[in-house]
Design a protein around this motif. Structure first.
Motif, PDB file in Angstrom:
ATOM      1  N   LYS A 101      49.142  34.080 -10.698  1.00  0.00           N
ATOM      2  CA  LYS A 101      49.522  35.632 -10.955  1.00  0.00           C
ATOM      3  C   LYS A 101      48.926  36.061 -12.552  1.00  0.00           C
ATOM      4  O   LYS A 101      49.687  35.584 -13.041  1.00  0.00           O
ATOM      5  N   GLN A 139      43.259  40.173  -0.411  1.00  0.00           N
ATOM      6  CA  GLN A 139      42.715  40.598  -1.500  1.00  0.00           C
ATOM      7  C   GLN A 139      42.301  41.323  -1.962  1.00  0.00           C
ATOM      8  O   GLN A 139      40.539  41.273  -1.877  1.00  0.00           O
ATOM      9  N   GLN A 159      49.873  35.785   6.642  1.00  0.00           N
ATOM     10  CA  GLN A 159      50.300  36.715   5.263  1.00  0.00           C
ATOM     11  C   GLN A 159      51.346  35.869   3.917  1.00  0.00           C
ATOM     12  O   GLN A 159      51.032  36.051   3.345  1.00  0.00           O
ATOM     13  N   ASN A 169      51.102  34.925   0.131  1.00  0.00           N
ATOM     14  CA  ASN A 169      52.237  35.727  -0.886  1.00  0.00           C
ATOM     15  C   ASN A 169      52.539  34.256  -1.480  1.00  0.00           C
ATOM     16  O   ASN A 169      52.807  33.894  -2.817  1.00  0.00           O
ATOM     17  N   ARG A 170      52.392  32.828  -0.521  1.00  0.00           N
ATOM     18  CA  ARG A 170      53.161  32.043  -1.411  1.00  0.00           C
ATOM     19  C   ARG A 170      51.972  30.927  -2.631  1.00  0.00           C
ATOM     20  O   ARG A 170      52.401  29.839  -2.742  1.00  0.00           O
TER      21      ARG A 170
END
Length: 625
Positions: A370, A352, A527, A531-532
């Motif tokens: 998000k 990130q 990753q 991502n989760r």
């Protein structure tokens, strides 16, 4: 499914479910005395298969005791990281400075412990807390701290690593000190200084002990009780540093301070034998308290990787993964051979980068939330140094180092000419001879593309790497919610998340190249979790409750009589989609034997027509992944 087995002529059956490199440069600050310290300046991230030094002024990955490699992988074996740190650079308004300023940590630590108490306002400069303030120390917690004892082998290894001595020389008092420190840090977790916690009721405030059954299953799980922690981790480290010490910043690369506060969280998982244990995660939160906007800013993950013997390393990058890595230049390495291991590989994944405005369909991540309409910058360039070559370390304590670094943050070689920077040139592969901001981006495992030591690239040696991200603008901080911490959505606050990922193929046929392939497999799993948003951390099945009955030349193992126990073992993971499939039973020749020395004598498989579980692993007979 059968849960009982009668075994003949078995002495023991077990159930199995699914040296440091030489110091090369001064640290810039006085090394600490050996031993478990009561001054709380330093600690280790070591619950996973890494042992990784961290100090409260920003020194990471280097031993503050010996000055040698401070990133050990696999834990208890050889070093893979000599030192690492974060570098930043940018421009303050022309009325302040017409040149860029660069700060952070490499061989000299340009930051000091503690937070910025009074932000700058454009007239008055920012001021920081006394770096000797007790709350400016480093904090480390474990979720299971109340169950730790001085007889715990893991805690004795922890104490040995802290003192850099053998486990046999560790005293009970040294172990108890660490256990007590876990308790102290848990009770005094500095949430008001930005330390992460589970906000079960979602009000943004730390309310210790408050419980909310968010998923309605009647059980309070991780994240449903307000307590210290982040991302379901088993061990978390936190400290705050700043760049307001002029002596430190000028000793680094000759720059004046900017006025940045750096909040650092490092976490890992107690699964040293699983994929999740081959990595640790780091989050850096930057808060601009200078009183000015910072323009054309970059952030960078700098690493001096020493994979075993530091004189024969290679480097590389993987552009789609935003990954930089290092590995041994030869199939074997003397330091790892001392542990009867092939060499490992180590990677740094830029999960990130800074959050910037994006297209309507974009989504950025900040603080595990998000944000639609924004995007995170990836690794925008990768650079490397080769000690003793024309592309070598910028000078310490000299403003030329700032100029060279700012060129490198932009993806160029270390020169002082900002107007006419010199690009990196691909040394091998189909783009050989062409300028690039991603040198060494080939695949060492497949031996394709621009690979280190191939073509016109340098031979194996002492490497450094850096993963850069930018440019972006960092406004002066505005504490919108008035809590003084620097939260998501507030101007002047940015975040970067980096994973340190190891890879090694310990079986026969393991070598330097397939270690890189294994590291990338591990990185893909990291990753997947990121991502989760780390929602649902995979855990091994709960250990079965086994009863043993001894008969004449026969024993009976039974793990099916306790219904609650075997149902807990066989529970599926609805979040990540991992489903329990069965049991293997192994016979070991002796109690201290490993699984590779065991003979599988029985398999109990769920009757669901699934007979093969697919995954990527190294197969010795093929010498391949």
């Amino acid at each position: 499914m059968f849960k009982k087995i009668s075994i003949l002529f078995i002495a023991m059956a077990w159930l199995f479910l699914a040296h440091n490199a030489l110091a090369k440069a001064p640290s810039g600050q006085e090394l600490q005395k050996p031993g478990v310290q009561a001054d709380f300046l330093q600690t280790l991230s070591n619950i996973q298969n890494f042992s990784y030094w961290v100090r409260n002024d920003g020194l990471i990955g280097r031993s503050p005791i010996s000055g040698n490699s401070g990133g050990i992988y696999p834990r208890g074996t050889s070093g893979v990281v000599f030192a690492e740190g974060i570098i930043w650079g940018g421009y303050l308004p022309p009325s302040v400075d017409t040149n860029p300023r660069v700060g952070g940590q490499t061989y000299v630590i340009g930051t000091q412990p503690g937070w910025i108490v009074t932000p700058g306002d454009g007239v008055n400069p920012p001021t920081a807390v006394d770096p000797t303030d007790l709350r400016a120390r480093i904090y480390r917690i474990r979720r299971d701290y109340q169950n730790l004892t001085v007889d715990d082998p893991g805690m004795r290894q922890d104490a040995a690593e802290h003192a850099e001595k053998s486990i046999s020389d560790v005293t009970d008092a040294e172990v108890q000190f660490l256990i007590d420190q876990y308790a102290t840090d848990w009770e005094n977790w500095p949430t008001d200084l930005g330390a992460p916690f589970y906000d079960a009721n979602g009000n943004g405030e730390y309310d210790p002990g408050v419980e909310v059954d968010l998923n309605g299953n009647g059980t309070i799980e991780i994240g449903e009780r307000e307590e210290p922690g982040v991302a379901g981790a088993d061990q978390v480290i936190y400290f705050v540093a700043n760049d307001l010490d002029v002596a430190r910043t000028t000793s680094l690369y000759g720059s004046q301070p900017i006025g940045l506060e750096l909040q650092v969280t490092i976490w890992g998982y107690n699964q040293p034998d699983a994929t999740l244990g081959q990595m640790l995660f780091k989050r850096f939160r930057f808060i601009n308290k200078s009183g000015y906007q910072i323009d054309s800013m970059f952030v960078s993950q700098w690493v001096d990787p020493d994979v075993g013997n530091y004189t024969d390393d290679l480097a590389g990058c993987d552009i789609p993964r935003s990954l930089g890595f290092s590995y041994s230049g030869f199939l074997t390495d003397d330091d790892f051979s001392g542990f009867n291991l092939p060499p490992a590989a180590v990677g740094f994944d830029f999960f990130q980068g800074p959050m910037v405005a994006g297209a309507p369909e974009d989504t950025a991540i900040f603080d595990f939330q998000k944000f639609p309409g924004y995007r995170n910058l990836p690794m925008t360039s990768f650079i490397f140094f080769a000690a003793g070559s024309p592309i070598s370390d910028p000078p310490l304590g000299d403003f030329d180092g700032t100029l060279e670094w700012y060129n490198m943050l932009n993806g160029y070689t270390p020169t002082t000419d900002l107007q006419n920077p010199t690009p990196y040139i691909a040394g091998a592969g189909e783009n050989a001879g062409q300028p690039t901001k991603f040198p060494l981006s080939g695949d060492p495992f497949l031996q394709t593309g621009d690979i280190d030591a191939f073509g016109n690239n340098f031979g194996p040696g002492d490497r450094r790497i850096a993963l850069n991200s930018g440019p972006f603008t960092l406004p002066n901080w505005d504490d919108l919610n008035g809590n003084g911490k620097g939260d998501a959505g507030e101007p002047g606050v940015q975040e970067m998340v980096v994973a340190v990922v190891g890879g090694i193929v310990a079986q026969q046929g393991g070598n330097n190249r397939n270690a890189v392939a294994q590291m990338k497999i591990n990185d893909d799993f990291a990753q997947f979790l990121y991502n989760r948003l780390f929602q649902g951390i995979p855990k091994p099945p709960i250990r079965p409750k086994v009863t043993l009955t001894e008969l004449d030349r026969e024993i009976v193992l039974d793990w099916g009589s306790d219904i609650d126990a075997y149902q807990a073992t066989e529970a599926n993971d609805p979040v990540l989609g991992f489903n329990f499939e069965g049991y293997n039973v192994y016979q070991l020749p002796r109690e201290t034997s490993t699984k590779s020395q065991a003979m599988k004598i029985a398999t109990f498989d769920k009757n669901n027509f699934i007979t093969t579980i697919r995954g990527k692993k190294f197969v010795p007979e093929f010498g391949d992944i």
